[in-house]
Design a protein around this motif. Sequence first.
Motif, PDB file in Angstrom:
ATOM      1  N   GLU A 158       6.243  61.260  -9.599  1.00  0.00           N
ATOM      2  CA  GLU A 158       7.544  61.038 -10.222  1.00  0.00           C
ATOM      3  C   GLU A 158       8.661  61.490  -9.288  1.00  0.00           C
ATOM      4  N   THR A 160      10.937  62.964 -10.559  1.00  0.00           N
ATOM      5  CA  THR A 160      11.238  64.187 -11.300  1.00  0.00           C
ATOM      6  C   THR A 160      10.987  65.434 -10.461  1.00  0.00           C
ATOM      7  N   PRO A 387       4.095  58.222 -14.948  1.00  0.00           N
ATOM      8  CA  PRO A 387       4.410  59.646 -15.030  1.00  0.00           C
ATOM      9  C   PRO A 387       3.133  60.463 -15.219  1.00  0.00           C
ATOM     10  N   CYS A 394       5.646  69.541 -16.343  1.00  0.00           N
ATOM     11  CA  CYS A 394       7.048  69.180 -16.583  1.00  0.00           C
ATOM     12  C   CYS A 394       7.630  69.899 -17.806  1.00  0.00           C
ATOM     13  N   VAL A 397      11.375  70.573 -17.672  1.00  0.00           N
ATOM     14  CA  VAL A 397      12.289  69.433 -17.552  1.00  0.00           C
ATOM     15  C   VAL A 397      13.091  69.248 -18.832  1.00  0.00           C
ATOM     16  N   ARG A 403      12.566  60.647 -17.103  1.00  0.00           N
ATOM     17  CA  ARG A 403      11.525  60.731 -16.079  1.00  0.00           C
ATOM     18  C   ARG A 403      11.164  59.325 -15.584  1.00  0.00           C
TER      19      ARG A 403
END
Length: 609
Positions: A158, A160, A387, A394, A397, A403
Motif C-alpha cells: 500500500e 499507506t 491492501p 494499520c 491509520v 487506503r
Amino acid sequence: MSGLGITVTVIIGFLAVLILRSSSWMLKTWNNLSMEELVFHIKSPLQGTNEGMIRDYIVSCLIISLVIAVVLAAIFIITKKNRMAHRISILTTLVISGLTIVLSVRHVWTMLDITAFSNNHNTYSTFIDDNYVDPSDVSIKFPEKKRNLVYIYLESMEMTYADKNNGGAFKENVIPELTQLSLDNENFSGTENILNGGTSLTGTGWTVAAMFGQTSGLPLLIPIEDNSMNTQEHFFPGITSLGDILKSAGYQQSLLIGSEAEFGGRKLYFTEHGDYNMWDYNYFKNIGGIPQDYRVWWGFEDNYLFKFAKKKLTELSSSDEPFNLTMLTVDTHFEDGYLCPDCSDTFGDQYSDVMACSSKKVTEFVDWIKQQDFYDNTTIIISGDHPTMDSDFCDSVDEDYQRKVYTTYINSAVEPENTAYRDYATLDAFPTTLAAMGVNIDGNRLGLGTNLFSNTPTLIERFGIDSINAEFAKNSRLMENLTSDIKTDDDLNISEQETVEEVQTPVVTADLSVIPYDYRTGRFQVNINNLVTNGTVDLQAVRCAVWAAEDQSDLQWYEAEQREDGSYVVNVMARDFGYVQAVYNIDVYVSDTMGENQLVGRVNGEIVG
C-alpha cells in the motif's frame, strides 16, 4: 435436574463469553471489516494465516471463555447447598449471558450492516451492465514498434506505508525507495507530487481477484469460494482481457511467481487469456532452479524471484517478438511477512522490516532493468495487488484515511493529459497499461476501467467509492452471464457411475498401500508400486499431499523416494503434524516436466497414540 441445569447454564455462559470475545477480536483483527470481507475470510482456507493469529484467537477468546466457564461451574457447585443463592446465581448468569449474546450480535450486525448486505444480495443492479465496455467492441491500435511490458504485482503493498508528508499514513516511511520511485515516475497525483494509488473495490481484495481486475477491468464476483476458480474448466471465457489483446498483437507472455500457479485459478486464467508461460514454484523445481526439497513461505522467496526474473528477461529480450513479463512478489504476504536473510532490524517490527526489505529489492530490480538494452522500449508498471490483510499493521491509520495500493508507471510512452490529482480504482489499470505502452484506445475505456492518461473521468470520480461498492454487492445480469459456466460444489459432485467410467481409462495407475503408524519411528509409510503411465505423461516426480483437517489447513507435501526396484516410498512423519492423532488423507500425484500434477489415487493413514 440440578446437575443438568448447571451444565446448561455453564454452556450458555461459555457461549456468551465466546461470542462477546470473538466479535470483539474479529472487529479488531480486521480493521474496517465489511460483511463482504467477512464472507471472504470465512470461506478462504487457512493457508497463509500466521500461527500467531490463531494463537491470539485461542488465548483472547477460547481460553478466556473456558476459564469463565470453569469459574461459573465452581460458583454453582459452591452455592448448591444454599438453594436461594444457587437459584439467584443461575438466574443472574442466564440473564447476563442472554443480554451479552443479544448485544454482541446486535453490535456486529450494526457494524457490518448485515441488513444492507442481505438486501443487496437479493437486489439486482444495472451498474456493471451499464458501465462495462466490452474490449472486443473497441478499436485498439498498437504503435508501429510495440513496447515491451514488465508488470510487477507487489503482494499487499500500500501507499499507506509511506510517511504522511509523502501521502502515506505512517509517522515513519517504511518504503522509502518505493516512495521515491513512484514520485519520480507517474502515479496520477498531478501537480501535488505525492503518492497516489488505486482503490481496491469490492471483488478485487485478494490476489487472484486483484490480478483479474487489473487485467480485465472487472471485479471477481463469483458464486463459489473466492480462491476456487482452479476447480473450473474455464475462467471467464466470455471476456477479452489484457492477455488476450497482447496475444493477438504477437506478444510472448509469461507469469513468474514464487508459489504454485494453480492456486486460486491463476494458471487457468493466464493460460486461457493470453497463453502465458507458467514460471512458478513447480516449474523451477522441475528444471533444477531450486532444490527438489526446497520450500519456504509459499514456495520460494523474492530473492529467487528477482534472480529468475533477470535471467528470463535476458532470454525474452533476445527475441524479435515483444514480451510481457508479469510478476508477483510474495515476501510481504500476511501475517507479518517472510523475513529473509537480507532484511535488517530497522523498525523493531517484522512486517515493517519485510516491507522495507521489499522496497529495496524491487527498486534495485527496476534499476537493473534500466541498465539493460531493452529498457528504452519497455514500460514498467508496479502495483500492489490489494491492501494488506495483516491483523494489526494499520491499526494506527486514521479511519478517514483512504487506503490505496502502491502504484507507479515507469517509462510510459505517453504523458497524462489531466494534471489534477486523480481518484481511481485498480480496475483502471487495464486500459491505462495499454495506454502506457503507446496503444490508442478509442473512447479511453475498457471493462469498467478508464485510461488515466486521458481526460476521461473514472467511475470513482463520477460515482464515488461507497456507491460503487454498494452496486458491486448487488446482483448483475452481466456478471451472471459471464459466470454462467462456473460449476458450484453441487455441480462438481460427480456421480458414482461417472467416476467408474473415468477410472476405466486412466492415464496413470499404481498399487497404493500404507504400512501402519509406528510410534517408535513416529511415522507411517506410503508404498507406491507398479506405477504405470500410458505414454502421455513424461514422469518427473512422484508426490504425496497429506492432510487431516477438513479445510486442508495442515496440508503437507512429500516427495516420494524411488527404490532400486522402481517402486516409490514416502515416510509421513508425525512431527510434521504436531503428533495430532487422526486419520490422514493421502493423495498421490505424478508430476511431469512441465510441472503438471496428475492424481494417481488416494489412500488413508492414521497417526495413533
